[in-house]
Design a protein around this motif. Structure first.
Motif, short mmCIF file in Angstrom:
data_model
loop_
_atom_site.label_atom_id
_atom_site.label_comp_id
_atom_site.label_asym_id
_atom_site.label_seq_id
_atom_site.Cartn_x
_atom_site.Cartn_y
_atom_site.Cartn_z
N LYS A 19 -5.87 -2.10 -17.96
CA LYS A 19 -5.07 -1.21 -17.12
C LYS A 19 -5.73 0.14 -16.94
CE LYS A 19 -1.85 0.93 -20.37
NZ LYS A 19 -0.46 1.15 -20.72
N GLU A 20 -6.73 0.43 -17.78
CA GLU A 20 -7.40 1.71 -17.62
C GLU A 20 -8.26 1.75 -16.36
OE1 GLU A 20 -7.37 -0.07 -20.36
OE2 GLU A 20 -6.15 1.16 -21.70
N VAL A 21 -8.61 0.61 -15.84
CA VAL A 21 -9.44 0.57 -14.64
C VAL A 21 -8.60 0.98 -13.45
CG1 VAL A 21 -10.91 -0.84 -13.18
CG2 VAL A 21 -10.78 -1.30 -15.63
N LYS A 22 -9.10 1.94 -12.70
CA LYS A 22 -8.30 2.44 -11.58
C LYS A 22 -8.32 1.48 -10.42
CE LYS A 22 -8.07 7.39 -12.25
NZ LYS A 22 -8.75 8.64 -11.91
N PRO A 23 -7.16 1.12 -9.93
CA PRO A 23 -7.10 0.24 -8.77
C PRO A 23 -7.22 1.03 -7.48
CG PRO A 23 -4.91 0.56 -9.67
CD PRO A 23 -5.83 1.44 -10.47
N LEU A 24 -7.71 0.36 -6.45
CA LEU A 24 -7.86 0.97 -5.15
C LEU A 24 -7.12 0.09 -4.15
CD1 LEU A 24 -9.56 3.38 -4.22
CD2 LEU A 24 -11.35 1.75 -3.62
N SER A 25 -6.01 0.59 -3.63
CA SER A 25 -5.20 -0.24 -2.75
C SER A 25 -5.59 0.02 -1.31
CB SER A 25 -3.73 0.08 -2.96
OG SER A 25 -2.94 -0.78 -2.19
N GLN A 26 -5.81 -1.05 -0.56
CA GLN A 26 -6.38 -0.92 0.78
C GLN A 26 -5.61 -1.69 1.83
OE1 GLN A 26 -9.49 0.76 1.67
NE2 GLN A 26 -9.00 1.72 -0.28
N VAL A 84 0.83 -1.21 0.00
CA VAL A 84 0.00 0.00 0.00
C VAL A 84 0.87 1.26 0.00
CG1 VAL A 84 -1.75 1.31 1.25
CG2 VAL A 84 -1.94 -1.18 1.08
N ARG A 85 1.94 1.22 0.77
CA ARG A 85 2.80 2.41 0.79
C ARG A 85 3.46 2.65 -0.56
NH1 ARG A 85 6.48 3.02 6.15
NH2 ARG A 85 4.97 2.23 7.66
N LEU A 86 3.96 1.58 -1.15
CA LEU A 86 4.57 1.74 -2.48
C LEU A 86 3.54 2.28 -3.46
CD1 LEU A 86 6.68 -1.54 -2.78
CD2 LEU A 86 7.56 0.79 -2.56
N PHE A 87 2.31 1.77 -3.33
CA PHE A 87 1.22 2.21 -4.20
C PHE A 87 0.96 3.70 -3.99
CE2 PHE A 87 -3.22 3.02 -5.12
CZ PHE A 87 -3.38 2.40 -6.35
N GLU A 88 0.88 4.08 -2.73
CA GLU A 88 0.57 5.47 -2.42
C GLU A 88 1.67 6.41 -2.90
OE1 GLU A 88 -2.11 4.63 1.59
OE2 GLU A 88 -0.01 5.20 1.77
N GLU A 89 2.89 5.91 -2.88
CA GLU A 89 4.00 6.75 -3.32
C GLU A 89 4.20 6.73 -4.82
OE1 GLU A 89 7.70 6.58 -1.26
OE2 GLU A 89 6.74 5.89 0.58
N GLY A 90 3.32 6.00 -5.51
CA GLY A 90 3.43 5.96 -6.96
C GLY A 90 4.54 5.07 -7.47
N LEU A 91 5.02 4.18 -6.63
CA LEU A 91 6.10 3.29 -7.08
C LEU A 91 5.57 1.97 -7.64
CD1 LEU A 91 8.67 3.97 -4.23
CD2 LEU A 91 8.93 4.55 -6.65
N LEU A 92 4.24 1.83 -7.63
CA LEU A 92 3.64 0.65 -8.24
C LEU A 92 2.78 1.11 -9.40
CD1 LEU A 92 2.37 -1.40 -5.17
CD2 LEU A 92 4.45 -1.74 -6.49
N TYR A 93 2.77 0.32 -10.45
CA TYR A 93 1.89 0.66 -11.56
C TYR A 93 1.53 -0.61 -12.31
CZ TYR A 93 6.06 0.18 -14.52
OH TYR A 93 7.16 -0.31 -15.18
#
Length: 945
Positions: A483-490, A160-169
RNA sequence: AGGCGCGUAGCUCAGUGGGAGAGCGCUUCCUUGACGCGGAAGAGGCCAGGGGUUCAAUCCCCCUCGCGCCUACCA
């Protein structure tokens, strides 16, 4: 505890002591200790695996370090645990299922995962049990599993942290796909192997002309003809005179009715094949780059099952990729478009788990942006926060980190950490849902719903057909979310969309690469993300012990994750040990059948001998060629230790209560001071070698000290005192013997935990473990004893040398003389005369400057001492010589007769074979005898001279 | 192709800028009261080959040969 048994029986003592250590919490680390911390995390073995040689070497090294540090006064934590090993474990369980005619899709995700957990419960303990057999001093109260609750929390937090920091795509790009495991693989998980394949030459007709004569064809070489169905261009080098004029024109793609362009591309090698390259952007990594550069279409013709897709055309759709290859070749032949084929060696990528040939396909996957993490990881090594040992690995490390690509972390399997991401098909709000009609692209392939087989379709199609949301989710084989679908990391599982409150949300079905959780191992095992005492005390860990084969899979990623989430390196030292190979230098593998099972070694030779062998093998920077002979040799060493201890224990009544020699310091004789000095040197040496991770040197030092100094010299020297000395003299010697033995056991304990504990407990009745004693380090040196003792040792060796050379019967007591100009030497020799006489079986030794020696003395010079043995009465040289010469003549004449016979062709042709054999034997015996008499004559001659 | 490592006793391998080592194997001898899973004494090596640096090279540098590994590419 009584006296020791006649022979050391490993089986009887190993389990006993291991249970004792465990029960008394001797492996348990403290979080409130004021001792300095020392910590290691085990490289977690695969939970379904069993111990192999690599593990054995790996954990033996760690255990040596652990026990050494415990005894050296550290607060030591060795964290044990196992890895869930996603694909590997899933494969094992799938194999079991297929025996029952089932597969994972038939029983469904939930049931399948339960099956794997059942499997883990049954077999996961095996590897742990084996670690205990090896004697590992792990803190079992802190055992972890990469899928346990705490570690799963760490994984989720990191994600989640990596996701929030934009390091995951997520991205839709070409990935390595294993059609058997049915999952994406990272670059590292692909193994390349040279294979002999074929290079096919295919004619692509130009469309600008009508005829199909040779000038209007472009010849193209390929090893994978089936991919031509996905070709969207032909590339040639812009300066290739053969083709440059064709750039911009079009060709007709054979077997299809598509027309594709000829494009200019400087990366094409004009010298390979025909110089013209078919471009298949959806199935080749290089072509993908070209495809994106030239913005040509991507056509996927191979599916995730390794079969041809609908886009491959009706003729090929549904065919297996290799079936299709055959058919394509046949069809091309029919149409006269196959220009030829030739054999071709090339490296083909295989799945590292199941060895299936991987297929590059287009797929949406999760990636970690690796660049910033890698830079930091390089810095930590470059600036010395982390040491790689041996440092020959530095360059490898740097070059790999420099070219590192983003890490594909999603896997299309079920066993592992499911990606904590949700998608909402209903949501049209901001920040988490879908936009517009993207929903139409979510594609499902349901297998069965309410016992009816249902074909696949888009999500909304299936909903319209009356299927319930949860049925679709539960029963789908493949869920592809564009990939156009927005993911929601929780951080927490969610039941409804936070935006539109729809309950019809979909969790990402993929799980994380198994190395993702391993990468967090050094801090996740210590309780992160909680701020635990363990983390505070033991992070960063002291050393990581590992094989180089997972340096990049694992070590590099731990460094990245450690520095990212702990802001510190995860370990200070990385000790990289060798690979264990077989005697011929080959990797041990089940398929080659050259595997040596560590447990068999333990069964045959005992754990201590096996461990000591591994330590002795572990020279830095070279692979280990494992030989059972060596283990056998070290079992002899164990026997030696056992017997020496037994011998010393016979004299325990003369031992004073304190295990100290201080009270006898004034009464020590030269050999005792010498052996104490050697003990001091050995202890100092071993500590130094261990601190530099030179396990083989440490092992050989202690081996040499125990066997060749303590047993061969000291014990032999003191025997006369023990047998015939007065009690006072015995006391001094016995206390010295016990002092040395006590220290030998302690020095040896990290290498041989069991036998040392057993003997220790025979010496001391107070039942404290040797593990609680201090590791020998500093002793007073008796430096002077070295030089003085050398006179003693050389005098003894000198006399023995003469006896050996002349074959003087050992039962015969002789007279010897030693002439020396050194006063020191003379004093030493005189003071120890009885010991020297005993060791050399002399009845008289004359010492001094001016000793007369008779003409027939044999002489040797050592250490400025002239050592001689008068032969008068022992050997009559003249008659001995005469006898030998006579003997020699006789032997030689017989020999020449036999050799004549053996070179006679008639004899060889006609004589019975057994007679010839006998003559040959006779020849060998005579030749040997002749050789021996010659040598004896030579020795006698030197004595006379 | 590039990088790394290795080539030392019959075998498996340590090692060091100045005297060549260990284990196993081999030879000879020894029922000596811890141990024959032992003891004593030995044999066996142009330290792969060539060149260079140095007073001195098995060790440092360069080249060649042989072997192994890693990385990349292979239409």
């Amino acid at each position: 505890m009584g006296l020791l048994e006649k022979n050391f029986n490993p089986k009887e003592v190993e389990d006993k002591w291991y249970n004792y250590w465990e029960k008394n919490n001797l492996f348990t680390a403290k979080t409130d200790s004021n001792k300095p911390p020392f910590s290691i995390v085990i490289p977690p073995p695969n939970v379904t695996g069993s111990l192999h040689m690599g593990h054995a070497l790996n954990v033996t090294i760690q255990d040596i370090l652990t026990r050494w540090k415990i005894m050296s006064g550290f607060n030591v934590l060795w964290v044990p645990g196992t890895d869930h090993a996603g694909i590997a474990t899933q494969n094992v369980v799938e194999k079991e299922l297929s025996k029952q005619g089932l597969d994972r899709h038939k029983i469904g995700r939930q049931a399948f995962i339960e099956k794997v957990w059942e499997w883990k419960a049954e077999y996961g303990g095996r590897i742990i049990h084996q670690l205990k057999k090896l004697g590992c001093a792990c803190d079992w109260s802190r055992e972890r599993f990469t899928l346990d609750e705490g570690l799963s929390r760490a994984v989720r937090e990191v994600f989640v942290r990596l996701f929030e920091e934009g390091l995951l795509y997520r991205d839709n790009r070409l990935i390595n796909w294993c059609p058997r495991c049915h999952t994406a693989l990272s670059d590292l998980e692909v193994e390349y192997e040279e294979i002999e394949g074929k290079l096919y030459f295919i004619k692509y007709p130009l469309t600008s002309n009508t005829g199909k004569n040779e000038e209007n064809l472009i010849n193209i070489a390929t090893t994978r003809p089936e991919t031509m169905l996905g070709d969207t261009a032909v590339a040639v080098h812009p300066e290739d005179p053969r083709y440059s004029h064709l750039i911009g024109k079009t060709v007709e793609l054979p077997l299809t009715n598509r027309k594709i362009k000829i494009i200019s591309e400087s990366s094409v090698d004009p010298s390979f094949g025909t110089g013209a390259l078919k471009v298949t952007p959806a199935h080749d990594f290089n072509d993908e780059i070209i495809g994106r550069l030239h913005k040509i279409p991507f056509i996927s013709v191979i599916t995730e099952d390794g079969r041809m897709s609908g886009d491959a055309g009706d003729r090929y759709k549904g065919l297996d990729r290799y079936e299709c290859r055959k058919k394509i070749i046949a069809n091309l032949k029919e149409e006269g478009l196959l220009a030829g084929e030739q054999r071709h060696l090339h490296a083909v990528g295989h799945c590292y788990r199941c060895k299936t040939i991987i297929e590059p396909i287009l797929s949406v996957q999760w990636y970690v942006k690796i660049e910033s993490l890698a830079l930091e990881a390089v810095r930590l090594v470059r600036e010395g926060n982390i040491r790689l040992i041996p440092n020959a690995w530095d360059n490898n490390y740097y070059s790999w980190m420099k070219d590192i690509k983003d890490w594909c972390i999603s896997r299309q399997i079920w066993w592992g950490h499911q990606i904590p991401v949700w998608y909402c098909p209903d949501c049209s709000g901001n920040g988490g849902g879908l936009q517009g009609n993207v929903i139409e692209h979510i594609f499902y392939e349901p297998l069965r719903v309410n016992n009816n087989t249902i074909s696949g379709g888009t999500y909304s199609h299936l909903r319209k057909a009356g299927l319930k949301h949860e049925d679709i989710i539960k029963n789908s084989k493949i869920i592809r979310i564009p990939k156009e679908v927005k993911p929601l990391s929780q951080r927490q599982d969610i039941e409804e969309c936070p935006n539109c409150k729809s309950k019809d949300i979909i969790r990402d079905p993929d799980v994380l690469d198994t190395w993702f959780s391993s990468a967090l191992w050094p801090f996740s095992t210590l309780g992160w993300p909680e701020n635990t005492k363990e983390l505070k005390t033991f992070y960063p860990t002291s050393v990581l012990v590992t094989g180089f084969d997972i340096l990049f899979f694992w070590v590099a990623r731990m460094i990245m994750m450690g520095s990212k989430f702990m802001q510190r390196e995860p370990f200070k030292d990385v000790y990289i040990h060798a690979l264990v190979r077989d005697l011929d230098g080959h990797k041990m593998s089940k398929s080659k059948g050259n595997v040596i099972d560590p447990l068999v070694m333990i069964e045959r030779y005992g754990t201590d001998a096996f461990r000591f062998s591994l330590a002795a093998f572990a020279a830095q920077g070279r692979d280990v060629r494992f030989s059972e002979k060596k283990v056998e040799g070290y079992r002899h060493f164990i026997n030696k230790i056992w017997n020496a201890s037994k011998f010393i224990l016979n004299y325990r009544e003369f031992r004073s209560d304190k295990s100290s020699i201080n009270e006898y310091a004034e009464q020590l004789d030269l050999p005792s001071m010498w052996i104490l000095n050697r003990l001091a040197m050995t202890a100092q040496g071993i500590n130094k070698e261990l601190s530099e991770y030179r396990f083989n040197d440490a092992a050989s030092k202690i081996y040499h000290f125990i066997w060749h100094e303590f047993c061969d010299w000291y014990i032999e020297i003191v025997k006369p005192v023990l047998y015939k000395g007065d009690d006072e003299a015995k006391k001094v010697i016995v206390n010295c013997l016990f002092f040395i033995l006590d220290n030998i056991l302690r020095m040896l304990h990290p290498f041989m935990p069991f036998i040392t504990e057993e003997i220790w407990n025979s010496i001391y009745a107070d039942k404290t473990s040797i593990m609680t004693s201090a590791y020998p380090s500093e002793f007073p040196f008796y430096t002077d004893a070295e030089e003085l003792m050398s006179f003693f040792i050389d005098a003894v060796s000198g006399i023995r040398h003469i006896r050996g050379e002349l074959n003087i019967n050992p039962s015969l007591e002789i007279i010897a003389g030693i002439k020396t100009l050194s006063q020191k030497a003379e004093i030493v020799l005189r003071e120890n005369i009885s010991a020297i006489m005993k060791l050399t079986k002399c009845r008289e030794i004359n010492i001094g400057e001016d000793i007369a020696r008779s003409e027939d003395s044999a002489v040797t010079i050592k250490n400025n001492m002239e050592i001689y043995v008068p032969l008068g009465g022992l050997l009559d040289i003249k008659s001995e010589m005469a006898r030998l010469i006579k003997d020699k003549r006789k032997t030689e004449s017989e020999l020449s007769f036999v050799s004549k016979k053996l070179s006679n062709e008639d004899f060889l042709k006609n004589a019975p074979t057994d007679i010839i054999e006998k003559e040959r034997e006779k020849f060998n015996i005579l030749a040997e005898k002749s050789q021996k008499t010659s040598e004896s004559i030579k020795i006698l001659k030197t004595i006379k001279g």
